[in-house]
Write a protein that holds these residues in place. Structure first.
Motif, PDB file in Angstrom:
ATOM      1  N   VAL A 112       5.265  14.057  -0.734  1.00 40.19           N
ATOM      2  CA  VAL A 112       6.250  15.348  -0.072  1.00 40.19           C
ATOM      3  C   VAL A 112       5.367  15.855   1.212  1.00 40.19           C
ATOM      4  CG1 VAL A 112       7.090  17.326  -0.034  1.00 40.19           C
ATOM      5  CG2 VAL A 112       7.700  15.814  -1.904  1.00 40.19           C
ATOM      6  N   PRO A 113       3.873  15.930   1.067  1.00 37.57           N
ATOM      7  CA  PRO A 113       3.172  16.373   2.344  1.00 37.57           C
ATOM      8  C   PRO A 113       3.155  15.485   3.365  1.00 37.57           C
ATOM      9  CG  PRO A 113       2.150  16.963   0.293  1.00 37.57           C
ATOM     10  CD  PRO A 113       3.151  16.043  -0.220  1.00 37.57           C
ATOM     11  N   VAL A 114       2.608  15.819   4.375  1.00 35.82           N
ATOM     12  CA  VAL A 114       2.476  14.976   5.722  1.00 35.82           C
ATOM     13  C   VAL A 114       1.680  13.634   5.280  1.00 35.82           C
ATOM     14  CG1 VAL A 114       0.453  16.131   6.413  1.00 35.82           C
ATOM     15  CG2 VAL A 114       1.956  15.103   8.258  1.00 35.82           C
ATOM     16  N   THR A 115       0.842  13.897   4.210  1.00 33.20           N
ATOM     17  CA  THR A 115       0.145  12.559   3.819  1.00 33.20           C
ATOM     18  C   THR A 115       1.054  11.539   3.571  1.00 33.20           C
ATOM     19  OG1 THR A 115      -0.080  13.356   1.647  1.00 33.20           O
ATOM     20  CG2 THR A 115      -1.930  14.076   3.234  1.00 33.20           C
ATOM     21  N   GLY A 116       2.167  11.922   2.882  1.00 34.01           N
ATOM     22  CA  GLY A 116       3.031  10.847   2.507  1.00 34.01           C
ATOM     23  C   GLY A 116       3.651  10.148   3.476  1.00 34.01           C
ATOM     24  N   PHE A 121      -3.534   6.260  -6.425  1.00 30.88           N
ATOM     25  CA  PHE A 121      -3.223   7.692  -6.643  1.00 30.88           C
ATOM     26  C   PHE A 121      -1.928   8.244  -6.650  1.00 30.88           C
ATOM     27  CE2 PHE A 121      -4.102  11.902  -4.280  1.00 30.88           C
ATOM     28  CZ  PHE A 121      -4.483  12.890  -5.513  1.00 30.88           C
ATOM     29  N   ALA A 122      -1.146   7.734  -5.550  1.00 34.28           N
ATOM     30  CA  ALA A 122       0.420   8.289  -5.510  1.00 34.28           C
ATOM     31  C   ALA A 122       1.220   7.742  -6.901  1.00 34.28           C
ATOM     32  CB  ALA A 122       0.960   7.493  -4.477  1.00 34.28           C
ATOM     33  N   GLN A 123       0.831   6.594  -7.700  1.00 33.87           N
ATOM     34  CA  GLN A 123       1.425   6.239  -8.789  1.00 33.87           C
ATOM     35  C   GLN A 123       1.464   7.327  -9.917  1.00 33.87           C
ATOM     36  OE1 GLN A 123       3.581   3.784  -9.468  1.00 33.87           O
ATOM     37  NE2 GLN A 123       3.557   4.723 -11.379  1.00 33.87           N
ATOM     38  N   TRP A 124       0.217   7.984  -9.722  1.00 37.02           N
ATOM     39  CA  TRP A 124      -0.192   9.015 -10.777  1.00 37.02           C
ATOM     40  C   TRP A 124       0.320  10.359 -10.195  1.00 37.02           C
ATOM     41  CZ3 TRP A 124      -3.650  13.271  -9.759  1.00 37.02           C
ATOM     42  CH2 TRP A 124      -3.864  14.138 -10.979  1.00 37.02           C
ATOM     43  N   ALA A 125       0.181  10.511  -8.972  1.00 42.60           N
ATOM     44  CA  ALA A 125       0.808  12.022  -8.297  1.00 42.60           C
ATOM     45  C   ALA A 125       2.035  12.050  -8.061  1.00 42.60           C
ATOM     46  CB  ALA A 125      -0.111  12.324  -6.979  1.00 42.60           C
ATOM     47  N   GLY A 126       2.727  11.229  -7.820  1.00 45.01           N
ATOM     48  CA  GLY A 126       4.204  11.162  -7.691  1.00 45.01           C
ATOM     49  C   GLY A 126       4.533  11.921  -6.240  1.00 45.01           C
ATOM     50  N   ALA A 127       5.629  12.724  -6.541  1.00 51.37           N
ATOM     51  CA  ALA A 127       6.066  13.539  -5.413  1.00 51.37           C
ATOM     52  C   ALA A 127       4.914  14.468  -4.616  1.00 51.37           C
ATOM     53  CB  ALA A 127       7.087  14.355  -5.821  1.00 51.37           C
ATOM     54  N   GLY A 128       3.835  14.798  -5.485  1.00 45.75           N
ATOM     55  CA  GLY A 128       3.041  15.432  -5.058  1.00 45.75           C
ATOM     56  C   GLY A 128       2.021  14.968  -3.872  1.00 45.75           C
ATOM     57  N   THR A 129       2.102  13.589  -3.767  1.00 43.45           N
ATOM     58  CA  THR A 129       1.436  12.704  -2.318  1.00 43.45           C
ATOM     59  C   THR A 129       2.503  12.687  -1.619  1.00 43.45           C
ATOM     60  OG1 THR A 129       1.416  10.791  -3.744  1.00 43.45           O
ATOM     61  CG2 THR A 129      -0.709  12.072  -3.342  1.00 43.45           C
ATOM     62  N   VAL A 135       0.652  20.446  -8.857  1.00 43.72           N
ATOM     63  CA  VAL A 135      -0.682  20.563  -8.689  1.00 43.72           C
ATOM     64  C   VAL A 135      -1.237  19.679  -7.676  1.00 43.72           C
ATOM     65  CG1 VAL A 135      -2.974  20.098 -10.026  1.00 43.72           C
ATOM     66  CG2 VAL A 135      -0.991  21.224 -11.221  1.00 43.72           C
ATOM     67  N   VAL A 136      -1.038  18.301  -7.632  1.00 44.37           N
ATOM     68  CA  VAL A 136      -1.685  17.844  -6.479  1.00 44.37           C
ATOM     69  C   VAL A 136      -0.749  18.045  -5.158  1.00 44.37           C
ATOM     70  CG1 VAL A 136      -1.647  15.258  -5.618  1.00 44.37           C
ATOM     71  CG2 VAL A 136      -1.718  15.592  -7.869  1.00 44.37           C
ATOM     72  N   GLY A 137       0.332  18.263  -5.199  1.00 43.99           N
ATOM     73  CA  GLY A 137       0.840  18.743  -3.640  1.00 43.99           C
ATOM     74  C   GLY A 137       0.158  20.165  -3.347  1.00 43.99           C
ATOM     75  N   GLU A 197       0.602  -1.304   0.110  1.00 41.26           N
ATOM     76  CA  GLU A 197       0.016  -0.091   0.137  1.00 41.26           C
ATOM     77  C   GLU A 197       0.834   1.135   0.272  1.00 41.26           C
ATOM     78  OE1 GLU A 197      -3.056  -0.171  -0.535  1.00 41.26           O
ATOM     79  OE2 GLU A 197      -3.194  -2.186  -0.460  1.00 41.26           O
ATOM     80  N   TYR A 198       2.167   1.142  -0.172  1.00 45.47           N
ATOM     81  CA  TYR A 198       3.046   2.267   0.195  1.00 45.47           C
ATOM     82  C   TYR A 198       2.991   3.119  -1.164  1.00 45.47           C
ATOM     83  CZ  TYR A 198       7.419   4.898  -0.271  1.00 45.47           C
ATOM     84  OH  TYR A 198       8.326   6.033  -0.588  1.00 45.47           O
ATOM     85  N   GLY A 199       2.584   4.229  -1.347  1.00 47.84           N
ATOM     86  CA  GLY A 199       2.356   5.206  -2.324  1.00 47.84           C
ATOM     87  C   GLY A 199       3.863   5.871  -3.096  1.00 47.84           C
ATOM     88  N   GLY A 200       4.793   4.732  -3.457  1.00 47.22           N
ATOM     89  CA  GLY A 200       5.959   5.267  -4.302  1.00 47.22           C
ATOM     90  C   GLY A 200       5.551   5.089  -5.539  1.00 47.22           C
ATOM     91  N   GLN A 201       6.150   6.188  -6.203  1.00 48.72           N
ATOM     92  CA  GLN A 201       5.747   6.108  -7.888  1.00 48.72           C
ATOM     93  C   GLN A 201       6.767   5.348  -8.416  1.00 48.72           C
ATOM     94  OE1 GLN A 201       6.542   9.793  -9.980  1.00 48.72           O
ATOM     95  NE2 GLN A 201       4.583   9.514 -11.081  1.00 48.72           N
ATOM     96  N   LYS A 202       6.183   4.189  -9.279  1.00 51.04           N
ATOM     97  CA  LYS A 202       7.121   3.322  -9.878  1.00 51.04           C
ATOM     98  C   LYS A 202       7.543   3.741 -11.244  1.00 51.04           C
ATOM     99  CE  LYS A 202       5.547  -0.947  -7.380  1.00 51.04           C
ATOM    100  NZ  LYS A 202       4.638  -2.009  -7.375  1.00 51.04           N
ATOM    101  N   PRO A 203       8.685   3.368 -11.571  1.00 54.90           N
ATOM    102  CA  PRO A 203       9.281   3.990 -13.158  1.00 54.90           C
ATOM    103  C   PRO A 203       8.547   3.070 -14.118  1.00 54.90           C
ATOM    104  CG  PRO A 203      10.863   2.643 -12.062  1.00 54.90           C
ATOM    105  CD  PRO A 203       9.833   3.046 -11.168  1.00 54.90           C
ATOM    106  N   PRO A 204       8.565   3.446 -15.531  1.00 59.40           N
ATOM    107  CA  PRO A 204       7.944   2.695 -16.451  1.00 59.40           C
ATOM    108  C   PRO A 204       8.515   1.631 -16.873  1.00 59.40           C
ATOM    109  CG  PRO A 204       8.901   4.606 -17.361  1.00 59.40           C
ATOM    110  CD  PRO A 204       9.019   4.698 -15.868  1.00 59.40           C
TER     111      PRO A 204
END
Lengths: 337, 158
Positions: B99-103, B89-97, B38-40, A151-158
Motif C-alpha cells: 500500500v505505501p509508495v514503496t509498493g 519481505f513482501a510475501q511476509w508483510a503483504g499489504a504492509g509493503t 505493523v509493517v505499513g 521481483e514483484y512483491g505480491g503476497q501469494k496465497p498458501p
C-alpha cells in the motif's frame, strides 16, 4: 495396442536406457538433490536471459542422457520435447542444437508423460528405435509468462506453487534391459470451473483422478498392482483433494502408494507454498528420483500421472476457467534381464 | 461477481468447488491484517523520520519536505527490489509493503528488471508500467472526476 477406451499397451517393451536430469539452485537445496545429474547454483547459467538458461538446461539434460547411454546426438531418431514458454521456444532451440527430427509438444506440466507416451508409441509400433523424450521449465520464465515479474512483491496465497527450474530427458530404445514402459493412458480435458491461477492443485486434481480411474478401468488394475502411483504437480493441496476424490469414487488409496512429485521435490521448510509445479517437476522427479529407486529395487511397478493446466495468460485475463489434463505412463523394471 | 460466476457452473462443478474449498488452506486474515498494520505503520514512521530530517537538516518546510521524502522511500524500495530482497519481505508483510509508495516503486522496478532482456525500448520502456499503469490511469481519472464534481458544486453553491 489400444486397450479399453484410451490406453495403450506396449507389448514390445520400449526401454528407458538412460535419463538426464538438470536442476536449479532451489531444487538443489531440496531433499532429492542426490538423485539429479547436474545441479546449478545460478538461475542464469551464465546466459544473458532466463529463456536462454532454460534452453541450456534442456540441452544439458539431453547431453547427459546421451552420454550415459554412450550415444551421440546423431543417433537420436526422434526428439519429443515441450515447455511452458510462448511457442515452446526452449524446446525448439534445443532441437536446433541436437539437429534431430523433432516434434514439439505442449501439454503444460503434463508434457513429460505426453512425450514419454508418444515416444513409447513410436518405439512400440516400430516407427523408430531411438527416441529422446524431454520436458523443461524455468521458474523465472514461467513466472514472467503466467504471473507477475519475479521481483514483484505480491503476497501469494498458501495454495500457490513454486515452478521447478529443471529439465528431464529420457532416452527410449527398442533394445535394452531394465526399466521399460508398459502402458500409457491419454487423459481427456477436465474443467471443474476453477479460475484461480494460484490454485492449480485444486484445478488439476480432478484431471489426475479421471486419468487414474480410466487407467485402472482400461487395464483392469488397481492401486495394489503398483508399488507407487505418483502424480505430477498437484502439490499438498491438490494431492489431498485427489486422494479424497479417489476414496469418494470407491477406491482404497494406500498412503504409501500414492504420492506427488511436487511434494517430494521440496522440503516442507522451503518456501514453496503447496509444492513444486511446472513441466520440469514431474520430469526430474520421475527421471531422477523414481528411476533411481527402481534401479535400487525399492520400486518395481510405477504409474506416473503428469498433470497439466492448459491455461494461457490471455484466457485467464478473459475470465475463462482452467482446462486441465493428465497423462499416465506405467514403468516397470525387470531385474532378471 | 462471484455469484454471477457460480451461476454459469454446472451442479457437478459447484459440488466439486465446495469439496475442494473445504480442503484448501485459507489465508490467515487476522494475522495478515496485523502484520500489514505493523509493517505499513513502520514504513510510514520511517517516512516521518526522513521528513523531519529534511526539515531539521536542510531547511525544508512541512509542505516542501514531502517530495524528497517520497523520493528517498522510492529509491530504497527500488534498491531492495534490485537486490532481490523486496519480494521475500513482501510475501511476509503483504499489504504492509504494497500500500505505501514503496509498493508502487516495487511494481515499476520489478517490471523494468524483468523485461530488461528484451531491450531498453520495447523491454524496459514498454513494460515498466505494466503493473503500475492501471494505478496511474484510474488514479488520474478518478482525480479528474472528483475535481469536476468539486468545481460544479462550488460554482453552484457560490
Amino acid at each position: 495396442m489400444l486397450q479399453g477406451h484410451q490406453s495403450w499397451v506396449f507389448s514390445n517393451r520400449p526401454h528407458i536406457i538412460s535419463t538426464g536430469t538438470v536442476v536449479g539452485p532451489f531444487e538443489a537445496n531440496g531433499p532429492l538433490a542426490l538423485d539429479f545429474d547436474l545441479l546449478h547454483e545460478d538461475m542464469w547459467l551464465e546466459q544473458d536471459s532466463f529463456e536462454k538458461a532454460e534452453r541450456r538446461i534442456l540441452e544439458q539434460a539431453c547431453q547427459k542422457s546421451l552420454s550415459k547411454a554412450g550415444l551421440r546426438k546423431e543417433d537420436i531418431q526422434f526428439f519429443l520435447s515441450g515447455d511452458l514458454v510462448n511457442q515452446i521456444t526452449p524446446s525448439s532451440f534445443a532441437a536446433r542444437t541436437l539437429s534431430a527430427p523433432y516434434i514439439g509438444l505442449f501439454g503444460a506440466c503434463s508434457t513429460s508423460m505426453e512425450a514419454l507416451a508418444l515416444g513409447s508409441l513410436i518405439i512400440d509400433s516400430g516407427f523408430g528405435h531411438t527416441v529422446l523424450c524431454a520436458a523443461v521449465s524455468h521458474n523465472a520464465t514461467v513466472e514472467k509468462q503466467f504471473r507477475y515479474p519475479t521481483e514483484y512483491g505480491g503476497q501469494k496465497p498458501p495454495t500457490a506453487q513454486w515452478t521447478v527450474t529443471g529439465a528431464g530427458a529420457a532416452l527410449l530404445s527398442s533394445q535394452g534391459t531394465g526399466i521399460h514402459t508398459t502402458s500409457a493412458t491419454i487423459g481427456r480435458i477436465i474443467d471443474m470451473g476453477i479460475s484461480d491461477p494460484f490454485n492449480m492443485g485444486s484445478a488439476m486434481a480432478p484431471a489426475a483422478v479421471d486419468t487414474i480411474t480410466a487407467h485402472f478401468r482400461d487395464l483392469g488394475v488397481s492401486f495394489q498392482d503398483y508399488d507407487l502411483v505418483i502424480t505430477g504437480d498437484l502439490g499438498r493441496v491438490g494431492h489431498t483433494i485427489a486422494r479424497d476424490l479417489l476414496i469418494k469414487h470407491g477406491f482404497s488409496v494406500p498412503d504409501d502408494r500414492f504420492s506427488d512429485c511436487g511434494i517430494l521435490i521440496f522440503s516442507e521448510n522451503q518456501p514453496a507454498f503447496s509444492g513444486g509445479s511446472g513441466c520440469g517437476c514431474s520430469a526430474v522427479v520421475t527421471y531422477g528420483h523414481i528411476i533411481n529407486r527402481m534401479k535400487k529395487g525399492e520400486l518395481n511397478r510405477v504409474l506416473v500421472v503428469a498433470t497439466g493446466a492448459l491455461l494461457s495468460p490471455l484466457s485467464y485475463q478473459q475470465k475463462d476457467t482452467i482446462p486441465c489434463i493428465a497423462h499416465a505412463v506405467s514403468l516397470e523394471i525387470n531385474h532378471q534381464e | 461477481m462471484s455469484n454471477q460466476k457460480k451461476k454459469t457452473l454446472t451442479p457437478v462443478q459447484q459440488e466439486y468447488q465446495s469439496f475442494a474449498q473445504s480442503r484448501e488452506p485459507k489465508r490467515s486474515v487476522v494475522h495478515n491484517c496485523f502484520t500489514a498494520f505493523v509493517v505499513g505503520g513502520t514504513i510510514c514512521l520511517l517516512g516521518q523520520f526522513i521528513q523531519n530530517f529534511f526539515i531539521w537538516q536542510f531547511g525544508f518546510t512541512k509542505e516542501t519536505a514531502g517530495n524528497p521524502t517520497v523520493a528517498v522511500l522510492i529509491f530504497l524500495a527500488a534498491l531492495l527490489t534490485g537486490l532481490g530482497v523486496y519480494d521475500h519481505f513482501a510475501q511476509w508483510a503483504g499489504a504492509g509493503t504494497a500500500v505505501p509508495v514503496t509498493g508502487f516503486a516495487n511494481t515499476i522496478a520489478s517490471a523494468a528488471i524483468e523485461h530488461r532482456t528484451e531491450g531498453f525500448v520495447l523491454g524496459v520502456g514498454g513494460n515498466m508500467f505494466k503493473l503500475a499503469g492501471p494505478v496511474i490511469v484510474f488514479g488520474v481519472f478518478s482525480a479528474f472526476v472528483v475535481a469536476l464534481i468539486k468545481t460544479i458544486l462550488t460554482s453552484l453553491g457560490g
